[in-house]
Design a protein around this motif. Structure first.
Motif, short mmCIF file in Angstrom:
data_model
loop_
_atom_site.label_atom_id
_atom_site.label_comp_id
_atom_site.label_asym_id
_atom_site.label_seq_id
_atom_site.Cartn_x
_atom_site.Cartn_y
_atom_site.Cartn_z
N GLU A 183 -18.81 5.42 5.10
CA GLU A 183 -18.36 5.09 3.75
C GLU A 183 -18.33 6.34 2.86
O GLU A 183 -17.40 6.53 2.07
N ARG A 184 -19.33 7.20 3.00
CA ARG A 184 -19.37 8.43 2.21
C ARG A 184 -18.18 9.33 2.52
O ARG A 184 -17.55 9.89 1.61
N ARG A 185 -17.86 9.48 3.80
CA ARG A 185 -16.74 10.33 4.18
C ARG A 185 -15.42 9.76 3.66
O ARG A 185 -14.55 10.51 3.20
N LEU A 186 -15.26 8.45 3.76
CA LEU A 186 -14.02 7.85 3.26
C LEU A 186 -13.89 8.07 1.75
O LEU A 186 -12.81 8.43 1.26
N ILE A 187 -14.97 7.87 1.01
CA ILE A 187 -14.94 8.07 -0.43
C ILE A 187 -14.60 9.53 -0.76
O ILE A 187 -13.86 9.82 -1.72
N GLN A 188 -15.09 10.47 0.04
CA GLN A 188 -14.84 11.88 -0.20
C GLN A 188 -13.38 12.26 -0.01
O GLN A 188 -12.82 13.06 -0.77
N VAL A 189 -12.74 11.71 1.05
CA VAL A 189 -11.37 12.13 1.38
C VAL A 189 -10.31 11.26 0.73
O VAL A 189 -9.12 11.62 0.74
N ALA A 190 -10.67 10.12 0.16
CA ALA A 190 -9.69 9.20 -0.42
C ALA A 190 -8.78 9.86 -1.45
O ALA A 190 -7.56 9.58 -1.46
N PRO A 191 -9.27 10.74 -2.33
CA PRO A 191 -8.37 11.36 -3.32
C PRO A 191 -7.20 12.13 -2.70
O PRO A 191 -6.14 12.27 -3.33
N GLU A 192 -7.37 12.65 -1.48
CA GLU A 192 -6.28 13.37 -0.82
C GLU A 192 -5.08 12.45 -0.58
O GLU A 192 -3.94 12.92 -0.47
N ALA A 193 -5.34 11.15 -0.46
CA ALA A 193 -4.28 10.17 -0.25
C ALA A 193 -3.89 9.47 -1.55
O ALA A 193 -3.18 8.46 -1.53
N GLY A 194 -4.35 10.00 -2.67
CA GLY A 194 -4.03 9.39 -3.96
C GLY A 194 -4.82 8.15 -4.26
O GLY A 194 -4.39 7.29 -5.06
N LEU A 195 -6.00 8.01 -3.66
CA LEU A 195 -6.82 6.82 -3.83
C LEU A 195 -8.16 7.18 -4.48
O LEU A 195 -8.65 8.30 -4.34
N LEU A 205 -7.92 6.61 8.04
CA LEU A 205 -8.19 5.37 7.33
C LEU A 205 -7.66 5.43 5.90
O LEU A 205 -7.04 4.48 5.41
N ALA A 206 -7.88 6.56 5.22
CA ALA A 206 -7.37 6.71 3.85
C ALA A 206 -5.85 6.64 3.83
O ALA A 206 -5.25 6.00 2.95
N ARG A 207 -5.19 7.28 4.79
CA ARG A 207 -3.72 7.24 4.85
C ARG A 207 -3.24 5.82 5.08
O ARG A 207 -2.24 5.38 4.48
N HIS A 208 -3.92 5.09 5.96
CA HIS A 208 -3.52 3.70 6.22
C HIS A 208 -3.62 2.86 4.96
O HIS A 208 -2.72 2.06 4.66
N LEU A 209 -4.71 3.00 4.21
CA LEU A 209 -4.87 2.24 2.99
C LEU A 209 -3.77 2.60 1.98
O LEU A 209 -3.20 1.71 1.32
N GLN A 210 -3.45 3.89 1.89
CA GLN A 210 -2.43 4.32 0.95
C GLN A 210 -1.06 3.72 1.34
O GLN A 210 -0.32 3.22 0.50
N GLU A 211 -0.74 3.76 2.64
CA GLU A 211 0.53 3.23 3.11
C GLU A 211 0.60 1.72 2.95
O GLU A 211 1.65 1.17 2.61
N ALA A 212 -0.51 1.03 3.16
CA ALA A 212 -0.53 -0.44 3.08
C ALA A 212 -0.36 -0.92 1.66
O ALA A 212 0.08 -2.06 1.44
N LEU A 213 -0.68 -0.08 0.68
CA LEU A 213 -0.66 -0.50 -0.71
C LEU A 213 0.55 0.00 -1.48
O LEU A 213 0.65 -0.20 -2.69
#
Length: 283
Positions: free
Chosen positions: A16-28, A274-282
Motif C-alpha cells: 500500500e505504501r509503494r502504491l501511494i508513493q507512485v500514484a502521482p506519476e499516473a495522475g492519481l 497497478l497505478a497505470r491500471h487504475l488510471q486507465e480504468a477511470l
C-alpha cells in the motif's frame, strides 16, 4: 481536479505504501482508508465522500466483499468488483465458477460434518489437505498425511469452529511444497514465480516468508490465467496454480494479493503497473 483513490485496507503495508508513493506519476492521489472505520450502509457514505474509486486491499476474508458490495451500491467504482471479491473469498464459490467455465481447478470435496469428512477420505485417501472455505494466508490449512490422525484433526474443526468456520474443503495434496503464483493487473500477467516452502513449513505461501524465483513465459500458464480473468473480470489478482501430471490447475485466486515477494523475485514494477491500471480504468 485529480482522481483520488481510497486504498481500503486493515493496515498500511509495504504494498500500500509503494502504491501511494507512485500514484502521482499516473495522475492519481491514493490515500489509505482503514476498513474498520467506514461504517457503510448509507446510500451516500460520508467515509467515501470525495473518492473517485475504491481499491479493496483488506486482508480479511469477510470484510473485502462486504466493503466492495456497499461501495458499488453507492455508485463508487470498485477494484476489484464486488462479485470477483466474493468469489475469491469463498473457495467453494471460486472452484464452482471456474469449473462451470471449463477452467482446470483442483478437485475437492465439501465437508460440513464428520460424515462428510469420512466420505471425503474414502474418495480421496491421504495425504490430503483440509482447508476452510473462508480464509487466506495459509491459516488453518492442514496437511493430513495418514488416516490414523485424520479424525483427531477433525476434532478441532468440529469442537472449536463456529458457523462458517466449520465449512471446509478436502482436496488431494498436490503442491508438494511448491506452487506457481501469477500476478495479474487488469488483464495482463505481469509476473510469474514459483513459491517454495522454506524451513519446516510445508505450505508454499508467500505470507509465510517462503522462497520464490521467477519463471519464464509459459503459454499454458498464460492461457489458464486468461481464462480465469475472463470469468472474474479485469482486476488485480494473485492466481495460485499447482502442477499435476495433466497440467496446471487453479488452487486459489487472491483478491488482495501481497506482491513484495514476487516483485523482488521477478523485478516486475507492480506498484506502477497497478497505478497505470487504475488510471486507465477511470478515464
Amino acid at each position: 481536479m485529480g482522481t483520488t483513490i481510497a486504498v481500503v485496507a486493515d493496515r498500511l503495508g509495504w504494498e500500500e505504501r509503494r502504491l501511494i508513493q507512485v500514484a502521482p506519476e499516473a495522475g492519481l492521489t491514493a490515500e489509505w482508508v482503514n476498513d474498520e472505520s467506514l461504517c457503510l450502509g448509507d446510500a451516500d457514505p460520508a467515509s467515501l465522500s470525495g473518492y473517485d474509486a475504491v481499491l479493496v486491499r483488506s486482508r480479511s476474508y469477510t470484510r473485502g466483499g462486504l466493503v466492495a458490495t456497499l461501495a458499488e451500491a453507492s455508485g463508487i467504482r470498485t477494484v476489484n468488483s464486488a462479485a470477483a471479491i466474493r468469489a475469491c473469498e469463498n473457495k467453494l464459490e471460486l472452484r464452482t465458477v471456474l469449473r462451470r467455465a471449463g477452467v482446470p481447478a483442483a478437485p475437492f470435496r465439501l465437508v460440513l460434518s464428520r460424515r462428510d469428512f469420512q466420505r471425503a477420505l474414502e474418495d480421496m485417501p491421504p495425504p490430503v489437505v483440509l482447508k476452510p472455505v473462508f480464509g487466506g494466508m495459509g491459516k488453518r490449512v492442514t496437511l493430513i498425511r495418514d488416516a490414523d490422525t485424520a479424525q483427531s484433526v477433525y476434532d478441532y474443526v468440529e469442537d472449536l469452529g463456529h458457523g462458517f468456520e466449520q465449512a471446509a474443503l478436502v482436496e488431494p495434496y498436490l503442491d508438494k511444497g511448491t506452487s506457481v503464483r501469477c500476478f495479474v493487473v487488469g488483464r495482463e500477467l505481469v509476473a510469474t514465480a514459483r513459491f517454495a516452502s522454506a524451513g519446516g513449513d510445508w505450505r508454499s505461501n508467500a505470507a509465510l516468508g517462503n522462497q520464490s524465483r521467477a519463471l519464464d513465459h509459459d503459454p499454458a500458464i498464460t492461457g489458464i490465467v486468461d481464462r480465469v480473468v475472463d470469468v472474474l473480470g479485469a482486476g488485480v489478482y494473485g492466481i495460485d496454480l499447482f502442477e499435476t501430471p495433466d497440467g496446471h490447475v487453479v488452487n486459489e485466486v487472491n483478491h488482495a494479493p501481497a506482491f513484495k515477494a514476487i516483485a523482488e523475485a521477478t523485478g516486475a514494477d507492480i506498484p506502477r503497473a497497478l497505478a497505470r491500471h487504475l488510471q486507465e480504468a477511470l478515464t
